[in-house]
Design a protein around this motif. Structure first.
Motif, PDB file in Angstrom:
ATOM      1  N   ASP A 192     -26.265  -3.818  -9.298  1.00 57.53           N
ATOM      2  CA  ASP A 192     -25.645  -4.918  -8.575  1.00 57.53           C
ATOM      3  C   ASP A 192     -26.647  -5.512  -7.590  1.00 57.53           C
ATOM      4  OD1 ASP A 192     -23.257  -6.490  -7.701  1.00 57.53           O
ATOM      5  OD2 ASP A 192     -23.670  -5.413  -5.825  1.00 57.53           O
ATOM      6  N   GLU A 193     -26.772  -6.839  -7.599  1.00 55.80           N
ATOM      7  CA  GLU A 193     -27.770  -7.488  -6.771  1.00 55.80           C
ATOM      8  C   GLU A 193     -27.471  -7.376  -5.286  1.00 55.80           C
ATOM      9  OE1 GLU A 193     -28.110 -11.480  -8.014  1.00 55.80           O
ATOM     10  OE2 GLU A 193     -28.905 -11.000 -10.012  1.00 55.80           O
ATOM     11  N   LEU A 194     -26.219  -7.485  -4.891  1.00 56.00           N
ATOM     12  CA  LEU A 194     -25.874  -7.492  -3.468  1.00 56.00           C
ATOM     13  C   LEU A 194     -25.936  -6.100  -2.841  1.00 56.00           C
ATOM     14  CD1 LEU A 194     -22.884 -10.003  -3.472  1.00 56.00           C
ATOM     15  CD2 LEU A 194     -25.248 -10.420  -2.762  1.00 56.00           C
ATOM     16  N   SER A 195     -25.378  -5.079  -3.541  1.00 56.44           N
ATOM     17  CA  SER A 195     -25.326  -3.733  -2.959  1.00 56.44           C
ATOM     18  C   SER A 195     -26.453  -2.827  -3.408  1.00 56.44           C
ATOM     19  CB  SER A 195     -23.985  -3.067  -3.331  1.00 56.44           C
ATOM     20  OG  SER A 195     -23.905  -2.915  -4.750  1.00 56.44           O
ATOM     21  N   GLY A 196     -27.095  -3.208  -4.526  1.00 58.49           N
ATOM     22  CA  GLY A 196     -28.133  -2.353  -5.064  1.00 58.49           C
ATOM     23  C   GLY A 196     -27.621  -1.103  -5.734  1.00 58.49           C
ATOM     24  N   LEU A 232     -18.609  -0.914  -9.515  1.00 63.50           N
ATOM     25  CA  LEU A 232     -19.740  -0.169  -8.966  1.00 63.50           C
ATOM     26  C   LEU A 232     -19.556   1.319  -9.238  1.00 63.50           C
ATOM     27  CD1 LEU A 232     -20.198  -1.936  -5.499  1.00 63.50           C
ATOM     28  CD2 LEU A 232     -21.339  -2.457  -7.671  1.00 63.50           C
ATOM     29  N   ASN A 233     -20.642   1.987  -9.515  1.00 67.92           N
ATOM     30  CA  ASN A 233     -20.603   3.423  -9.808  1.00 67.92           C
ATOM     31  C   ASN A 233     -20.886   4.223  -8.539  1.00 67.92           C
ATOM     32  OD1 ASN A 233     -20.399   5.777 -11.245  1.00 67.92           O
ATOM     33  ND2 ASN A 233     -22.466   5.684 -12.090  1.00 67.92           N
ATOM     34  N   ASN A 234     -20.033   4.039  -7.535  1.00 66.67           N
ATOM     35  CA  ASN A 234     -20.195   4.781  -6.279  1.00 66.67           C
ATOM     36  C   ASN A 234     -19.727   6.221  -6.460  1.00 66.67           C
ATOM     37  OD1 ASN A 234     -21.246   2.841  -4.418  1.00 66.67           O
ATOM     38  ND2 ASN A 234     -19.243   1.813  -4.443  1.00 66.67           N
ATOM     39  N   PRO A 235     -20.402   7.193  -5.889  1.00 62.74           N
ATOM     40  CA  PRO A 235     -19.954   8.591  -6.000  1.00 62.74           C
ATOM     41  C   PRO A 235     -18.685   8.823  -5.181  1.00 62.74           C
ATOM     42  CG  PRO A 235     -21.800   8.421  -4.491  1.00 62.74           C
ATOM     43  CD  PRO A 235     -21.645   7.064  -5.097  1.00 62.74           C
ATOM     44  N   MET A 236     -17.895   9.852  -5.599  1.00 62.63           N
ATOM     45  CA  MET A 236     -16.691  10.198  -4.845  1.00 62.63           C
ATOM     46  C   MET A 236     -17.079  10.712  -3.463  1.00 62.63           C
ATOM     47  SD  MET A 236     -14.284   9.499  -6.912  1.00 62.63           S
ATOM     48  CE  MET A 236     -12.908  10.212  -6.042  1.00 62.63           C
ATOM     49  N   PRO A 237     -16.251  10.431  -2.431  1.00 64.05           N
ATOM     50  CA  PRO A 237     -16.565  10.949  -1.092  1.00 64.05           C
ATOM     51  C   PRO A 237     -16.609  12.479  -1.111  1.00 64.05           C
ATOM     52  CG  PRO A 237     -14.826   9.283  -1.011  1.00 64.05           C
ATOM     53  CD  PRO A 237     -15.037   9.598  -2.450  1.00 64.05           C
ATOM     54  N   THR A 259     -23.900  -0.140 -11.713  1.00 67.48           N
ATOM     55  CA  THR A 259     -22.519  -0.367 -12.159  1.00 67.48           C
ATOM     56  C   THR A 259     -22.191   0.555 -13.328  1.00 67.48           C
ATOM     57  OG1 THR A 259     -23.145  -2.124 -13.705  1.00 67.48           O
ATOM     58  CG2 THR A 259     -22.642  -2.783 -11.432  1.00 67.48           C
ATOM     59  N   THR A 260     -20.897   0.681 -13.599  1.00 67.32           N
ATOM     60  CA  THR A 260     -20.437   1.618 -14.641  1.00 67.32           C
ATOM     61  C   THR A 260     -20.527   1.023 -16.039  1.00 67.32           C
ATOM     62  OG1 THR A 260     -18.154   0.843 -14.493  1.00 67.32           O
ATOM     63  CG2 THR A 260     -18.809   2.652 -13.016  1.00 67.32           C
ATOM     64  N   GLY A 261     -20.665  -0.286 -16.104  1.00 71.43           N
ATOM     65  CA  GLY A 261     -20.618  -0.943 -17.408  1.00 71.43           C
ATOM     66  C   GLY A 261     -19.275  -1.572 -17.698  1.00 71.43           C
ATOM     67  N   HIS A 262     -18.294  -1.300 -16.861  1.00 71.01           N
ATOM     68  CA  HIS A 262     -16.977  -1.917 -17.009  1.00 71.01           C
ATOM     69  C   HIS A 262     -16.997  -3.304 -16.375  1.00 71.01           C
ATOM     70  CE1 HIS A 262     -15.385   2.486 -16.925  1.00 71.01           C
ATOM     71  NE2 HIS A 262     -15.922   2.167 -18.101  1.00 71.01           N
ATOM     72  N   GLU A 263     -16.508  -4.267 -17.079  1.00 66.75           N
ATOM     73  CA  GLU A 263     -16.511  -5.633 -16.563  1.00 66.75           C
ATOM     74  C   GLU A 263     -15.209  -6.318 -16.959  1.00 66.75           C
ATOM     75  OE1 GLU A 263     -19.055  -9.821 -16.906  1.00 66.75           O
ATOM     76  OE2 GLU A 263     -19.812  -7.979 -17.835  1.00 66.75           O
ATOM     77  N   TRP A 264     -14.656  -7.061 -16.031  1.00 66.96           N
ATOM     78  CA  TRP A 264     -13.422  -7.807 -16.303  1.00 66.96           C
ATOM     79  C   TRP A 264     -13.479  -9.122 -15.556  1.00 66.96           C
ATOM     80  CZ3 TRP A 264      -9.265  -9.692 -13.435  1.00 66.96           C
ATOM     81  CH2 TRP A 264      -8.147 -10.130 -14.181  1.00 66.96           C
ATOM     82  N   ASP A 265     -13.369 -10.190 -16.303  1.00 64.63           N
ATOM     83  CA  ASP A 265     -13.357 -11.537 -15.719  1.00 64.63           C
ATOM     84  C   ASP A 265     -14.583 -11.756 -14.820  1.00 64.63           C
ATOM     85  OD1 ASP A 265     -12.338 -14.055 -15.481  1.00 64.63           O
ATOM     86  OD2 ASP A 265     -11.007 -13.566 -13.791  1.00 64.63           O
ATOM     87  N   GLY A 266     -15.723 -11.226 -15.266  1.00 64.33           N
ATOM     88  CA  GLY A 266     -16.957 -11.415 -14.517  1.00 64.33           C
ATOM     89  C   GLY A 266     -17.143 -10.458 -13.360  1.00 64.33           C
ATOM     90  N   ILE A 267     -16.190  -9.558 -13.150  1.00 63.52           N
ATOM     91  CA  ILE A 267     -16.285  -8.599 -12.042  1.00 63.52           C
ATOM     92  C   ILE A 267     -16.736  -7.266 -12.609  1.00 63.52           C
ATOM     93  CG2 ILE A 267     -15.028  -7.412 -10.219  1.00 63.52           C
ATOM     94  CD1 ILE A 267     -13.084  -9.792 -10.194  1.00 63.52           C
ATOM     95  N   ARG A 268     -17.793  -6.679 -12.028  1.00 67.77           N
ATOM     96  CA  ARG A 268     -18.324  -5.405 -12.493  1.00 67.77           C
ATOM     97  C   ARG A 268     -17.914  -4.290 -11.541  1.00 67.77           C
ATOM     98  NH1 ARG A 268     -22.617  -5.906 -16.244  1.00 67.77           N
ATOM     99  NH2 ARG A 268     -23.229  -8.087 -16.602  1.00 67.77           N
TER     100      ARG A 268
END
Length: 290
Positions: A7-11, A25-30, A14-23
């Motif tokens: 992702d360009e903004l957060s760096g 993010l593959n953030n780890p669980m807390p 992504t998981t590869g899941h996309e819907w309506d242009g929204i991807r």
């Protein structure tokens, strides 16, 4: 090999899941969430070892603590029974009149009787003891077999037309359809309807008066007020067990319905029957103890 998308903004990858242009993010669980999740797994394993948990063919694992909800309930009910033993003994030994006059015994017996009523009697008499067609209302003062507390106790104990109990109350109204004409039955029905002051066919009622005396007065009395010694209902009070219309009354004269009430003494025991009698007595329609 597919290149991972960042992702360009957060760096963040992504998981590869996309819907309506929204991807996504593959953030780890807390970390706190993961630790809590692992703790619940450890707790679950410990619980299944300590307590009954895994179903078997005909039972379940017992657990190292040997705890059982059934055993706990049995112990609790035993403690309740022990705490009530003295008052149950008093109810068993005292007369119904003495129970009613003793405030603590009366309150206990009434509460216990209400509980027993909800288990054994509401199916026919309703949750409020209001009755249904063919099943008497226990709140009013109209009693087929007497309204004293002893009468109530007798009826509950031995039932009505219950063949298995030799002391059951028995009354059989003849099927007058085999003895009288349809016109005669309609005349009696009109007369019976008039006894309670309700509208009826005057001409039929007048013709039915003598027919009533000849055929019905031996049980219901010439004034139609009934006879509790034989279970003959009062026909003057406008309280009807099988319907209030002239057609309903005529149907009962032609081919009467004979309800059956079970005898409860052998099933529930003397103490519970006494408690039921006290509860029904407390509803307000019974003959009060002086």
């Amino acid at each position: 090999m597919t290149e991972k998308h960042i992702d360009e903004l957060s760096g963040v990858e992504t998981t590869g899941h996309e819907w309506d242009g929204i991807r996504e993010l593959n953030n780890p669980m807390p970390r706190w969430w993961l630790l809590t999740f692992y703790a619940t797994i450890i707790w679950t394993i410990g619980y299944t070892i300590a307590y009954p948990a895994w179903p078997l063919i005909s039972s379940a694992t017992k657990g190292v603590l040997g705890w059982s909800s059934r055993a706990q309930l049995s112990e609790t009910m035993g403690q309740v029974a022990d705490s009530q033993a003295a008052i149950k003994t008093a109810i068993a030994e005292k007369s119904l009149e003495d129970i009613v006059k003793d405030d603590s015994l009366y309150r206990f017996a009434r509460a216990a009787g209400e509980a027993a009523f909800k288990v054994n009697c509401v199916q026919c008499h309703g949750t409020g003891a209001q009755g249904f067609p063919g099943y008497p209302n226990l709140n009013d003062d109209d009693w087929l077999w007497g309204g004293t507390i002893q009468d109530i106790y007798q009826t509950i104990s031995h039932g009505i037309r219950y063949n298995s109990d030799p002391d059951t109350r028995v009354s059989e109204m003849p099927a007058f359809g085999e003895m009288l004409t349809g016109q005669e039955i309609r005349s009696i029905a009109a007369y019976v309807k008039s006894l309670s002051g309700e509208p009826s066919n005057p001409a039929l009622a007048e013709a039915g008066k003598q027919l009533f005396v000849d055929n019905c007065a031996s049980c219901h009395g010439e004034d139609g007020r009934g006879d509790q010694t034989v279970g003959a209902p009062n026909l003057v009070d406008a309280i009807w067990l099988y319907g209030a219309t002239e057609a309903d009354i005529a149907a009962q004269i032609r081919k009467p319905k004979h309800g059956v009430m079970p005898a409860w003494h052998a099933r529930l025991g003397d103490v519970t029957v006494k408690e039921l009698a006290v509860y029904v007595y407390s509803l307000g329609g019974a003959e009060q103890i002086q």
